[in-house]
Design a protein around this motif. Structure first.
Motif, PDB file in Angstrom:
ATOM      1  N   ASP A   1      52.102  43.082  74.217  1.00  0.00           N
ATOM      2  CA  ASP A   1      52.132  41.584  74.270  1.00  0.00           C
ATOM      3  C   ASP A   1      50.404  41.395  74.121  1.00  0.00           C
ATOM      4  O   ASP A   1      49.961  41.500  75.058  1.00  0.00           O
ATOM      5  N   LEU A   2      50.241  40.959  72.959  1.00  0.00           N
ATOM      6  CA  LEU A   2      48.855  40.731  72.701  1.00  0.00           C
ATOM      7  C   LEU A   2      48.400  39.143  73.273  1.00  0.00           C
ATOM      8  O   LEU A   2      49.423  38.300  73.625  1.00  0.00           O
ATOM      9  N   SER A   3      47.350  39.268  73.767  1.00  0.00           N
ATOM     10  CA  SER A   3      46.690  37.945  74.204  1.00  0.00           C
ATOM     11  C   SER A   3      46.817  36.824  73.443  1.00  0.00           C
ATOM     12  O   SER A   3      46.835  36.986  72.161  1.00  0.00           O
TER      13      SER A   3
ATOM     14  N   GLU B   1      51.752  31.887  83.575  1.00  0.00           N
ATOM     15  CA  GLU B   1      52.158  31.153  82.210  1.00  0.00           C
ATOM     16  C   GLU B   1      53.085  30.022  82.402  1.00  0.00           C
ATOM     17  O   GLU B   1      53.765  29.491  81.616  1.00  0.00           O
TER      18      GLU B   1
ATOM     19  N   ARG C   1      56.400  33.663  72.027  1.00  0.00           N
ATOM     20  CA  ARG C   1      55.494  34.626  71.996  1.00  0.00           C
ATOM     21  C   ARG C   1      55.917  35.912  70.930  1.00  0.00           C
ATOM     22  O   ARG C   1      57.400  35.837  70.734  1.00  0.00           O
TER      23      ARG C   1
ATOM     24  N   VAL D   1      45.533  33.263  71.753  1.00  0.00           N
ATOM     25  CA  VAL D   1      44.345  32.502  71.601  1.00  0.00           C
ATOM     26  C   VAL D   1      44.625  30.941  71.321  1.00  0.00           C
ATOM     27  O   VAL D   1      45.752  30.749  70.529  1.00  0.00           O
TER      28      VAL D   1
ATOM     29  N   ARG E   1      42.967  48.871  73.905  1.00  0.00           N
ATOM     30  CA  ARG E   1      43.699  47.808  74.835  1.00  0.00           C
ATOM     31  C   ARG E   1      44.405  48.641  75.972  1.00  0.00           C
ATOM     32  O   ARG E   1      45.083  49.468  75.908  1.00  0.00           O
TER      33      ARG E   1
ATOM     34  N   ARG F   1      54.765  29.268  79.025  1.00  0.00           N
ATOM     35  CA  ARG F   1      54.471  30.030  77.894  1.00  0.00           C
ATOM     36  C   ARG F   1      56.048  30.603  77.300  1.00  0.00           C
ATOM     37  O   ARG F   1      56.409  31.719  78.082  1.00  0.00           O
TER      38      ARG F   1
ATOM     39  N   CYS G   1      47.377  28.495  76.572  1.00  0.00           N
ATOM     40  CA  CYS G   1      47.951  29.278  77.621  1.00  0.00           C
ATOM     41  C   CYS G   1      49.541  29.113  77.748  1.00  0.00           C
ATOM     42  O   CYS G   1      50.193  29.962  78.041  1.00  0.00           O
TER      43      CYS G   1
END
Length: 276
Positions: A177-179, A152, A201, A181, A245, A198, A184
């Motif tokens: 912690d969702l991916s 990240e 979030r 989209v 998940r 990153r 990055c």
């Protein structure tokens, strides 16, 4: 029911072009809640909020800036969340109430993490003290000034201790912690050569994930700030059963291996009557 929560480190909201950018983002994304960081304002009034979100019934709360930076602003549609409690701290702004059509008791937490490493542990402990053992659903969004994986980051100095600190916080608080989209990274220093990280979030609890199906975390196109806005959203369309998940930090849970082995044995036994 469509659900959308926006988060954006706006890096100051005094200027007309910043206000216009937030207004355009709200108009295009139709959020239920918007979380802004680094407003750099000590006082925020309804007139400014009206310019940001042209919604007569919009409600808001803010945490004033400190030093030369900071300042949080959360604005929400009271038809979606009926707020009963507000928690205001220098780097944390939480609203708690009944959300969505099902009136889920939950909280939306707006964060602006410290950039100084020595202050990050205390900051995460303060966040944890608010959400831990509360028994309600949580959605945490904002600029954490932390990341959880070397991938990240491009061009930014790595501090493994800070990575581990953030990962342990997420694990111990049982957050998902969702991916991401659409990209990055969420911040760029706009220099040559550039640095990408990153820093922004959303993190959610399992009961928030269950209450709002088909959740997706998206990075939006960069606008007038050096941070990208991010959005967590779901829609009313039924895409069928939610995919399973798996989170890597589960490997660190005590007894995880034995749990998997015993679960597989039980499933095999039920399906075929034969153990492994």
């Amino acid at each position: 029911m469509h659900t959308s929560i926006l988060s954006w480190n706006i890096r100051g909201i005094r200027k007309r072009e910043k206000i216009r950018a937030v207004n355009q983002l709200i108009s295009s994304q139709h959020p239920k809640v918007i979380l802004l960081q680094e407003t750099k304002l000590e006082v925020i009034n309804g007139k400014l909020v009206k310019r940001l979100w042209n919604l007569d019934r919009a409600q808001f709360s803010f945490s004033p800036f400190f030093g030369s930076a900071g300042g949080l602003l959360s604005i929400w549609d009271p038809d979606w969340i009926q707020v009963s409690q507000i928690i205001v701290k220098p780097r944390i702004l939480a609203i708690i109430g009944f959300m969505g059509v099902n009136k889920l008791l939950g909280g939306i937490l707006n964060v602006y993490g410290p950039s100084i490493d020595l202050e990050k542990k205390d900051f995460l402990e303060e966040v944890s003290s608010i959400i831990k053992d509360s028994g309600i659903a949580w959605c945490l969004g904002g600029d954490w000034n932390l990341f959880i994986d070397p991938s990240e980051n491009i061009g930014f100095s790595l501090n493994q201790a800070m990575i581990d600190l953030f990962k342990n916080f997420i694990f111990e608080a049982s957050l998902l912690d969702l991916s991401l989209v659409g990209g990055c990274f969420t911040w760029c220093n706009n220099r040559d050569p550039p640095t990408f990280v990153r820093l922004d979030r959303f993190l959610i609890t399992a009961n928030f994930d269950l209450a709002f199906p088909n959740l997706m975390q998206t990075v939006l196109n960069k606008s007038i700030s050096d941070h990208n806005a991010i959005c967590i959203q779901s829609d009313h369309l039924n895409w069928g059963p939610k995919p399973f998940r798996f989170f890597n930090h589960w490997y660190n849970e005590k007894g995880f291996d034995n749990f998997v082995i015993s679960t597989v044995k039980n499933i095999k036994h039920r399906n075929s009557g034969v153990g492994i």
